[in-house]
Scaffold this motif. Structure first.
Motif, mmCIF file in Angstrom:
data_model
loop_
_atom_site.group_PDB
_atom_site.id
_atom_site.type_symbol
_atom_site.label_atom_id
_atom_site.label_comp_id
_atom_site.label_asym_id
_atom_site.label_seq_id
_atom_site.Cartn_x
_atom_site.Cartn_y
_atom_site.Cartn_z
ATOM 1 N N VAL A 285 0.842 -1.195 0.000
ATOM 2 C CA VAL A 285 0.000 0.000 0.000
ATOM 3 C C VAL A 285 0.874 1.240 0.000
ATOM 4 O O VAL A 285 1.822 1.338 0.787
ATOM 5 C CB VAL A 285 -0.933 0.035 1.233
ATOM 6 C CG1 VAL A 285 -1.816 1.283 1.197
ATOM 7 C CG2 VAL A 285 -1.799 -1.211 1.309
ATOM 8 N N ILE A 286 0.561 2.172 -0.893
ATOM 9 C CA ILE A 286 1.158 3.510 -0.852
ATOM 10 C C ILE A 286 0.154 4.435 -0.185
ATOM 11 O O ILE A 286 -1.023 4.469 -0.565
ATOM 12 C CB ILE A 286 1.502 4.021 -2.259
ATOM 13 C CG1 ILE A 286 2.609 3.179 -2.889
ATOM 14 C CG2 ILE A 286 1.926 5.489 -2.215
ATOM 15 C CD1 ILE A 286 2.841 3.482 -4.366
ATOM 16 N N VAL A 287 0.598 5.180 0.811
ATOM 17 C CA VAL A 287 -0.245 6.180 1.464
ATOM 18 C C VAL A 287 0.322 7.549 1.134
ATOM 19 O O VAL A 287 1.475 7.843 1.441
ATOM 20 C CB VAL A 287 -0.286 5.968 2.990
ATOM 21 C CG1 VAL A 287 -1.073 7.096 3.659
ATOM 22 C CG2 VAL A 287 -0.908 4.617 3.326
ATOM 23 N N VAL A 288 -0.493 8.379 0.502
ATOM 24 C CA VAL A 288 -0.078 9.732 0.144
ATOM 25 C C VAL A 288 -0.553 10.679 1.236
ATOM 26 O O VAL A 288 -1.750 10.896 1.409
ATOM 27 C CB VAL A 288 -0.662 10.158 -1.217
ATOM 28 C CG1 VAL A 288 -0.188 11.570 -1.577
ATOM 29 C CG2 VAL A 288 -0.275 9.168 -2.311
ATOM 30 N N GLY A 289 0.388 11.221 1.992
ATOM 31 C CA GLY A 289 0.048 12.137 3.075
ATOM 32 C C GLY A 289 0.218 11.486 4.434
ATOM 33 O O GLY A 289 -0.139 10.317 4.625
ATOM 34 N N ALA A 290 0.781 12.236 5.373
ATOM 35 C CA ALA A 290 1.010 11.714 6.727
ATOM 36 C C ALA A 290 0.490 12.692 7.766
ATOM 37 O O ALA A 290 1.181 13.052 8.712
ATOM 38 C CB ALA A 290 2.495 11.423 6.943
#
Length: 524
Positions: free
Chosen positions: A63-68
């Protein structure tokens, strides 16, 4: 006084369905940033031939998560804890400095516990919030959260947003299968109608690509990627003007304070042991200029006379110090395109007016729903089957999300001042209704706090307020003018809430079990 008792009986009978208790739904500093940057030791290994990013996990990224932010960090930790290999790409990993995202409702705190993230509130000087104090025309009433059935630790929490976000990032980055990287995602990589990953620019300016079976976009209210995944209809009804008050105490300790001011509400709540956040709502998309002194004049001449006297001197002092920030308040219904390989979360996906502080509760609740959907899956590579299965997410999230969204939009419109007599009566009725106590205050506060995610309860309470307002007009002796105002009050109440419900989706909001996706099981 007699007619108030009569009205109380009438409204109580209307709320028979609600007598089931609505609450039933049973020192961060620079070292944190240093620890976070140190965790990013697994630098992206780039092929000089094609600029593609290797995750460093040895078997690729799940999974790529854009934004933290709050949503992205919580999601990364949750999925990483379940064994997925997560690559988080965040534009700026330094501590954020925001004037919203500072109040977590009790319902959101329960979700934080469910995700195992409650310790992120430690060591940031977070304050317990036990309810609200409502002010109008010199009168005030205190509304406590209905927390009797919960553990003593359960309450709202308020804090500096940046401190909380850094703790969440640190917690996520502590997992060996979560890689957090600073970079700006410029576009989604699409092949044959499916999202395969992202293209991004690193802090050093290198252009890279990262691939994963599932990309989750959590890049916040200013998302530049949402247009690829949904049809955004963003409304900006107002802006918040934020100040920090020091060396003063709120009239009601451990409570948020809402002043029903003219033209729109003013909020106060603690964000540390010696700081109080003030948010002044300014209707429209344009605020007075800070640079030429218009803002200071507006705050001193229009706002200051309407706030509780205990806060007046600290308010003026905060204006004189000049650290005034502004933030547009956005509202956007969730209207995604089901897209193979991609999903939207957080403020990139769904926003509501921040008056009720429900944004983080919705985001954390969404993460719990998504976690439970993904947990039984062993393979994310069948993008089409995964996309069809995850359509259930949009239905399962609705009870919590639509209740909080609808309440936020409706309350903001009711709490704003208006020259219309019917709207004035609705505003006055709302204040007096909540002041009645018992079910009349516990029910709405349970909805606002995220403890009672039942849309029907919201609609019943909203129209109970309208009926209460009409009764005030007609008793003890009705007149044609008062009857006309009462009819307009009911019509105005319908005009406030029904468009919001329509935007949320009537079927998904009230009858989710009739939506086919509700029953879909995991793909083989």
């Amino acid at each position: 006084m007699i007619y108030q008792w009569v009205l109380g009986g009438i409204v109580a009978s209307l709320l028979g369905l609600l007598l089931l208790d609505g609450s039933r739904g049973k020192r961060v500093n620079s070292r944190a940033g240093g620890h976070l940057m140190q965790k990013m030791k697994d630098e992206c290994v780039k092929s000089s031939a094609n600029g593609e990013c290797c995750s460093g996990f040895g078997g690729g990224t799940d999974v790529i998560v854009v934004g933290a932010g709050v949503a992205g960090s919580a999601l990364a930790h949750t999925l990483g804890k379940d064994g997925l290999r997560v690559h988080v790409i965040e534009r700026d990993l330094s501590q954020p400095d925001r004037i919203v995202g500072e109040l977590l409702q009790p319902g959101g705190y329960l979700k934080l516990i469910e995700l195992g993230l409650e310790d992120c509130l430690n060591e940031i000087d977070a304050q317990r919030v036990l309810g609200y104090a409502l002010y109008k025309d010199g009168k005030n009433t205190r509304l406590s959260y209905p927390l009797e059935q919960f553990h003593s630790d359960v309450a709202g929490r308020s804090f500096h947003n940046g401190r909380f976000v850094q703790r969440m990032r640190e917690k996520a980055a502590s997992l060996t299968n979560v890689k957090m990287e600073q970079g700006t995602v410029t576009s989604l990589i699409e092949e044959k109608g499916s999202i395969k990953g992202v293209q991004y620019r690193t802090k050093a300016g290198e252009e890279l690509k990262a691939y994963a079976p599932l990309t989750i976009v959590c890049d916040g209210c200013f998302s530049n990627l949402r247009r690829s995944l949904c049809n955004p209809e963003v409304d900006v009804p107002s802006c918040f003007v934020g100040l920090v008050l020091k060396n003063c105490q709120l009239p009601h300790a451990n409570h948020g304070h809402v002043v029903l001011a003219d033209p729109s509400p003013i909020l106060f709540y603690p964000i540390s042991s010696n700081e109080i956040r003030c948010l002044v709502d300014v209707p429209g998309q344009k605020v007075p200029s800070i640079a030429n002194g218009e803002m200071a004049r507006y705050l001193k001449t229009v706002v200051a006379p309407q706030i509780p006297p205990e806060l007046h001197n600290a308010f003026i002092s905060a204006i004189d110090k000049g650290n005034v920030k502004t933030m547009p308040n956005r509202s956007m219904p969730a209207s995604p395109y089901p897209t193979p390989g991609a999903l939207l979360m957080g403020d990139a996906f769904n926003m509501r007016h921040p008056l009720t502080g429900g944004g983080m509760t919705v985001a954390l609740s969404d993460i719990v729903v998504l976690r439970d959907l993904l947990k039984p899956l062993h393979n994310l590579n069948d993008a089409a089957a995964l996309c069809k299965y995850l359509e259930a997410f949009y239905t399962l999230r609705k009870p919590v999300a639509s209740t909080i969204n609808t309440l936020a939009g409706a309350l903001y419109k009711v709490f704003c001042a208006s020259p219309d007599q019917a709207r004035k009566e609705m505003r006055e009725a709302c204040f007096d209704y909540l002041s009645l106590g018992g079910t009349f205050s516990n029910g709405p506060i349970a909805l606002l706090s995220g403890l009672n995610p039942r849309p029907l309860s919201l609609v019943l309470h909203f129209f109970a307020v309208a009926v209460y307002g009409v009764g005030r007009l007609l008793l003890p002796f009705p007149s044609p003018r008062r009857m006309w105002i009462g009819a307009r009050l009911i019509s105005g109440a319908s005009g406030i809430i029904f468009p919001i419900i329509k935007a949320e989706g009537v079927r998904q909001m009230f009858f989710p079990a009739t939506v086919p996706a509700y029953y879909r099981g995991p793909p083989n």
